[in-house]
Design a protein around this motif. Structure first.
Motif, PDB file in Angstrom:
ATOM      1  N   THR A 483      63.816  89.143  71.162  1.00  0.00           N
ATOM      2  CA  THR A 483      64.238  88.881  72.535  1.00  0.00           C
ATOM      3  C   THR A 483      64.510  90.182  73.284  1.00  0.00           C
ATOM      4  N   LEU A 484      65.186  91.117  72.613  1.00  0.00           N
ATOM      5  CA  LEU A 484      65.480  92.404  73.237  1.00  0.00           C
ATOM      6  C   LEU A 484      64.198  93.183  73.513  1.00  0.00           C
ATOM      7  N   ALA A 485      63.284  93.210  72.529  1.00  0.00           N
ATOM      8  CA  ALA A 485      62.043  93.969  72.695  1.00  0.00           C
ATOM      9  C   ALA A 485      61.185  93.399  73.813  1.00  0.00           C
ATOM     10  N   VAL A 486      60.970  92.078  73.791  1.00  0.00           N
ATOM     11  CA  VAL A 486      60.132  91.444  74.812  1.00  0.00           C
ATOM     12  C   VAL A 486      60.804  91.515  76.176  1.00  0.00           C
ATOM     13  N   GLY A 487      62.111  91.227  76.205  1.00  0.00           N
ATOM     14  CA  GLY A 487      62.827  91.237  77.481  1.00  0.00           C
ATOM     15  C   GLY A 487      62.851  92.604  78.136  1.00  0.00           C
ATOM     16  N   LEU A 488      63.157  93.643  77.339  1.00  0.00           N
ATOM     17  CA  LEU A 488      63.218  94.981  77.910  1.00  0.00           C
ATOM     18  C   LEU A 488      61.833  95.463  78.330  1.00  0.00           C
ATOM     19  N   ALA A 489      60.827  95.231  77.478  1.00  0.00           N
ATOM     20  CA  ALA A 489      59.463  95.662  77.818  1.00  0.00           C
ATOM     21  C   ALA A 489      58.971  94.955  79.078  1.00  0.00           C
ATOM     22  N   GLY A 490      59.222  93.638  79.167  1.00  0.00           N
ATOM     23  CA  GLY A 490      58.811  92.904  80.357  1.00  0.00           C
ATOM     24  C   GLY A 490      59.533  93.362  81.606  1.00  0.00           C
ATOM     25  N   ALA A 491      60.840  93.625  81.467  1.00  0.00           N
ATOM     26  CA  ALA A 491      61.605  94.097  82.626  1.00  0.00           C
ATOM     27  C   ALA A 491      61.110  95.455  83.096  1.00  0.00           C
ATOM     28  N   VAL A 492      60.772  96.326  82.149  1.00  0.00           N
ATOM     29  CA  VAL A 492      60.260  97.646  82.508  1.00  0.00           C
ATOM     30  C   VAL A 492      58.932  97.521  83.255  1.00  0.00           C
ATOM     31  N   TYR A 493      58.048  96.650  82.762  1.00  0.00           N
ATOM     32  CA  TYR A 493      56.764  96.470  83.446  1.00  0.00           C
ATOM     33  C   TYR A 493      56.964  95.983  84.877  1.00  0.00           C
ATOM     34  N   LEU A 494      57.803  94.975  85.039  1.00  0.00           N
ATOM     35  CA  LEU A 494      58.048  94.428  86.374  1.00  0.00           C
ATOM     36  C   LEU A 494      58.693  95.465  87.290  1.00  0.00           C
ATOM     37  N   ALA A 495      59.619  96.255  86.733  1.00  0.00           N
ATOM     38  CA  ALA A 495      60.297  97.268  87.549  1.00  0.00           C
ATOM     39  C   ALA A 495      59.312  98.345  88.016  1.00  0.00           C
ATOM     40  N   ILE A 496      58.473  98.815  87.095  1.00  0.00           N
ATOM     41  CA  ILE A 496      57.494  99.848  87.468  1.00  0.00           C
ATOM     42  C   ILE A 496      56.500  99.279  88.486  1.00  0.00           C
ATOM     43  N   ALA A 497      56.032  98.052  88.238  1.00  0.00           N
ATOM     44  CA  ALA A 497      55.084  97.436  89.171  1.00  0.00           C
ATOM     45  C   ALA A 497      55.719  97.237  90.543  1.00  0.00           C
ATOM     46  N   TRP A 498      57.002  96.885  90.552  1.00  0.00           N
ATOM     47  CA  TRP A 498      57.722  96.719  91.822  1.00  0.00           C
ATOM     48  C   TRP A 498      57.805  98.046  92.562  1.00  0.00           C
ATOM     49  N   LEU A 499      58.179  99.099  91.835  1.00  0.00           N
ATOM     50  CA  LEU A 499      58.302 100.414  92.463  1.00  0.00           C
ATOM     51  C   LEU A 499      56.962 100.932  92.975  1.00  0.00           C
ATOM     52  N   LEU A 500      55.890 100.548  92.279  1.00  0.00           N
ATOM     53  CA  LEU A 500      54.548 100.973  92.692  1.00  0.00           C
ATOM     54  C   LEU A 500      53.957 100.057  93.760  1.00  0.00           C
ATOM     55  N   ASP A 501      54.726  99.050  94.188  1.00  0.00           N
ATOM     56  CA  ASP A 501      54.323  98.148  95.268  1.00  0.00           C
ATOM     57  C   ASP A 501      53.100  97.301  94.895  1.00  0.00           C
ATOM     58  N   VAL A 502      53.119  96.750  93.674  1.00  0.00           N
ATOM     59  CA  VAL A 502      52.085  95.796  93.281  1.00  0.00           C
ATOM     60  C   VAL A 502      52.395  94.469  93.972  1.00  0.00           C
ATOM     61  N   GLU A 503      51.493  94.017  94.819  1.00  0.00           N
ATOM     62  CA  GLU A 503      51.783  92.888  95.719  1.00  0.00           C
ATOM     63  C   GLU A 503      52.156  91.623  94.956  1.00  0.00           C
ATOM     64  N   GLU A 504      51.443  91.328  93.858  1.00  0.00           N
ATOM     65  CA  GLU A 504      51.695  90.091  93.130  1.00  0.00           C
ATOM     66  C   GLU A 504      53.102  90.065  92.549  1.00  0.00           C
ATOM     67  N   VAL A 505      53.609  91.208  92.131  1.00  0.00           N
ATOM     68  CA  VAL A 505      54.969  91.282  91.609  1.00  0.00           C
ATOM     69  C   VAL A 505      55.978  91.205  92.747  1.00  0.00           C
ATOM     70  N   ARG A 506      55.673  91.842  93.863  1.00  0.00           N
ATOM     71  CA  ARG A 506      56.564  91.797  95.026  1.00  0.00           C
ATOM     72  C   ARG A 506      56.686  90.373  95.589  1.00  0.00           C
ATOM     73  N   ARG A 507      55.612  89.594  95.486  1.00  0.00           N
ATOM     74  CA  ARG A 507      55.591  88.269  96.098  1.00  0.00           C
ATOM     75  C   ARG A 507      56.438  87.267  95.313  1.00  0.00           C
ATOM     76  N   ALA A 508      56.561  87.445  93.993  1.00  0.00           N
ATOM     77  CA  ALA A 508      57.225  86.450  93.150  1.00  0.00           C
ATOM     78  C   ALA A 508      58.676  86.184  93.555  1.00  0.00           C
ATOM     79  N   PRO A 509      59.504  87.213  93.761  1.00  0.00           N
ATOM     80  CA  PRO A 509      60.892  86.916  94.157  1.00  0.00           C
ATOM     81  C   PRO A 509      60.984  86.183  95.488  1.00  0.00           C
ATOM     82  N   ARG A 510      60.081  86.512  96.436  1.00  0.00           N
ATOM     83  CA  ARG A 510      60.117  85.822  97.720  1.00  0.00           C
ATOM     84  C   ARG A 510      59.793  84.343  97.554  1.00  0.00           C
ATOM     85  N   TRP A 511      58.802  84.062  96.671  1.00  0.00           N
ATOM     86  CA  TRP A 511      58.461  82.661  96.418  1.00  0.00           C
ATOM     87  C   TRP A 511      59.631  81.934  95.778  1.00  0.00           C
TER      88      TRP A 511
END
Length: 524
Positions: A483-511
Motif C-alpha cells: 500500500t505504501l509503495a503503490v500509494g507513494l509512487a502513484g502520488a508522485v506520478y500525479l504530483a509531477i504530472a500536475w506540476l507539468l500541467d498534464v491536462e488529463e491529470v488537471r481535469r480529474a479534480p475538477r470533475w
C-alpha cells in the motif's frame, strides 16, 4: 471532450468496485483451490463461454448494435426505435440459445479442442466437460445483459451497465467461500456461481430499461432492416473485436501442453492486467463508441478527430504508469493478493513472469479498445477485421517461436507483441484515410508523461524490497508495504504530472469536485 471524460470516469468508478471484488474473488479462489488440476479445469470451462460472450455479447455485438441503434435514436421515431430493439433482442436470444444448447451437448469435444493437453488425464478431461455444461448457459444470459447495456449506454446511462459485473463476482465469492464444501467436487460450486451471476446481472438491468421505456417484448424478426444491418456489421467485427480473446484461447490450448498449473498462471496474470485495462481501457472504449457514433451521425468530423486525439492522450497518461507499475511491482502485488494456502512462492514467481509479459502490452490492449471503435462508429467493420487477421496470424507465429525458450510467459509476450501490431495498423489506417490528424502538443505531452513515469519508477524501486522479502513477510506486512509503495509512487506520478500541467491529470479534480457538488445539491 468533457462529456467523454465524465462518461469514462463514471464507468471507471463503477468498474473499480467490480475489479476490487474481482481481486477478492481471485484471492478466495487461490486460497481455497490453489493452482492445479481443478482450477485448470474450471478456468478452461469458464474461458469458452467467455470467448463466445465476446463474439455474441459485449464485444462484437456492441460494436455493431450501438452505431445502428444510435442512428435510429437520432433520426427515427420512438416507435421505430422500440421495434428495432424488439427485433434485435428476439433474434439475438434465438441464435445464442441455439449456440448454448450445442455447446452443452458438445462439451467433451470442445474441451478436447480447447485443451488437448488434458487428453492425457481422463479425470481432468471429464471434470472440465462437466463444468462446461454448467457454465455454458452463462453465454445466453450475458448476451442479453450486453444488449441491455448497449441500450443504456446509448442513452448515456453508463453507471448501471458498468456496475453489473459486480454481481458475478459476488456470486462466485459466495460459491467458493460458502457453497464449495457442500459439493462432492468443490470446484463445481464455482460453475454454479457463474450461472447464478448471469441471472443476477440480467435481473439487475431490467428496471433501468423499463424507466427508459425500452423494456420491450422480444420478437423474432430476422428480416427487419436494422437487424440485417447489424448482422452485416457484426459478422466481420466478431473476429476483429475477439482477436485478443482468440489469442487467449490459443494460449490456453498451448498452455495445456505445458507443465501443470500453466493455465492457472496465465489466468491470474491476465486478471491482474485486466484491472487497469477494465478500469480505464474498456471504460474509455465503452464511452467513446456512442460518442463517436453520434458525431458521425451529426456530420461533425472535426469534433470526431479531436475526441479521438484526446482519447489517445488519455491512453498514454494512464497506460504508461500502469505498465511501469505492473512490471516493477508485479511480484509484490501477486504475493500480497494470492500467495496463501495452496498458492505458494513458486506459483507466484511463475505467474509474475506471465504478468510482466502481459503488462508490456497494456497500452496496446487499451489502444485497440479505442482505435477499433473509431472505425465501428463509421459502420466500417472490414478494416478492423483485416488488421485483426494479420495480428492473429502474427500472434500464432510468435507463440510458436517464444513458447520454447519462455514457456507460458512466451505465450503472454506473444499476445502483447501482436496487440502492438494490431493497434499500430489501426492507427496507420486512420492516418492514411485522413480520419485522424494528431493535434498540436504531442511531443511535449510525451516528454511530460515520460518524466513523471521515470520519477515514479525511482520511488517505487526505492520502496519495494526484493521477492525474497515478500515471500517471508506475513499478510499484514505485505499489505502495508505494498500500500505504501503503490500509494507513494502513484502520488508522485500525479504530483509531477500536475506540476507539468498534464491536462488529463488537471481535469480529474475538477470533475470530482463537480460530481460532489451535484451530489450535495441533489440531496437537498
Amino acid at each position: 471532450m468533457a462529456g467523454l471524460f465524465r462518461s469514462t470516469a463514471t464507468i471507471s468508478a463503477m468498474t473499480l468496485i467490480s475489479r476490487i471484488l474481482g481481486f477478492v474473488r481471485d484471492m478466495v479462489l487461490a486460497r481455497v483451490f490453489g493452482a492445479g488440476m481443478a482450477t485448470d479445469a474450471f478456468f478452461v470451462a469458464f474461458k469458452l463461454p467467455n470467448f463466445f460472450r465476446r463474439m455474441f455479447g459485449e464485444g462484437a455485438f456492441a460494436t455493431a448494435f450501438v452505431p445502428v441503434f444510435t442512428e435510429y435514436r437520432e433520426q427515427r421515431s420512438g416507435e421505430e426505435l422500440q421495434g428495432l430493439l424488439a427485433a434485435v433482442s428476439g433474434v439475438l436470444a434465438a441464435v445464442v440459445a441455439g449456440v448454448t444448447l450445442l455447446g452443452m451437448v458438445a462439451a467433451p469435444l470442445l474441451v478436447w479442442v480447447l485443451a488437448p493437453g488434458f487428453g492425457d488425464d481422463p479425470e481432468k478431461m471429464a471434470l472440465t466437460a462437466d463444468l462446461l455444461r454448467v457454465t455454458f448457459p452463462y453465454l445466453f444470459l450475458i448476451s442479453l445483459v450486453a444488449l441491455a447495456g448497449g441500450v443504456l449506454n446509448t442513452f448515456g446511462r453508463f453507471a448501471a451497465p458498468a456496475f453489473t459485473p459486480v454481481l458475478l463476482n459476488v456470486a462466485m465469492i459466495v460459491a467458493a467461500g460458502v457453497a464449495a464444501p457442500y459439493f462432492e467436487r468443490p470446484i463445481a460450486a464455482l460453475a454454479w456461481g457463474v450461472l447464478a451471476g448471469g441471472v443476477l446481472q440480467l435481473g439487475f438491468q431490467w428496471p433501468f430499461l423499463r424507466r427508459l421505456g425500452m423494456a420491450v417484448r422480444p420478437r423474432f424478426r430476422p428480416g427487419h432492416p436494422g437487424v440485417r444491418r447489424i448482422a452485416r456489421l457484426m459478422g466481420p467485427s466478431m473476429l476483429s473485436v475477439s482477436v485478443a480473446q482468440i489469442s487467449v484461447l490459443i494460449d490456453t490450448i498451448l498452455a495445456s501442453l505445458l507443465a501443470g498449473g500453466s493455465v492457472s498462471y496465465l489466468y491470474y496474470a491476465d486478471r491482474l492486467v485486466q484491472f487497469p485495462l477494465g478500469l480505464f481501457g474498456i471504460a474509455l472504449g465503452t464511452a467513446i463508441l456512442p460518442t463517436l457514433s453520434r458525431l458521425v451521425s451529426q456530420g461533425r468530423d472535426a469534433d470526431y478527430g479531436v475526441t479521438l486525439d484526446r482519447a489517445l492522450r488519455m491512453i498514454l497518461t494512464i497506460g504508461a504508469p500502469a505498465t511501469a507499475g505492473l512490471v516493477l511491482l508485479g511480484y509484490p502485488i501477486l504475493a500480497t493478493l494470492f500467495q496463501y494456502g495452496e498458492f505458494g512462492a513458486p506459483a507466484t514467481a511463475a505467474t509474475y513472469r506471465a504478468l510482466a509479459a502481459y503488462a508490456l502490452g497494456l497500452m496496446a490492449f487499451i489502444g485497440v479498445k479505442v482505435l477499433a471503435p473509431a472505425f465501428y462508429s463509421r459502420q466500417d467493420t472490414r478494416t478492423p477485421v483485416r488488421i485483426a487477421v494479420v495480428a492473429l496470424l502474427a500472434n500464432i507465429v510468435l507463440n510458436l517461436a517464444l513458447i520454447g525458450p519462455l514457456a507460458h510467459a512466451g505465450l503472454a509476450l506473444a499476445t502483447s507483441l501482436a496487440s502492438f501490431l494490431n493497434a499500430g495498423l489501426l492507427l496507420r489506417a486512420l492516418l492514411a484515410r485522413g480520419l485522424y490528424h494528431p493535434q498540436p502538443g504531442w511531443p511535449a505531452h510525451l516528454a511530460k508523461v515520460a518524466l513523471a513515469v521515470a520519477v515514479m519508477l525511482a520511488v517505487a524501486w526505492w520502496m519495494a524490497p526484493g521477492p525474497g522479502a515478500w515471500d517471508q513477510a506475513g499478510a499484514g506486512e505485505r499489505a502495508l508495504d505494498l500500500t505504501l509503495a503503490v500509494g507513494l509512487a502513484g502520488a508522485v506520478y500525479l504530483a509531477i504530472a500536475w506540476l507539468l500541467d498534464v491536462e488529463e491529470v488537471r481535469r480529474a479534480p475538477r470533475w470530482l469536485a463537480g460530481r460532489l457538488l451535484e451530489g450535495r445539491s441533489g440531496s437537498r
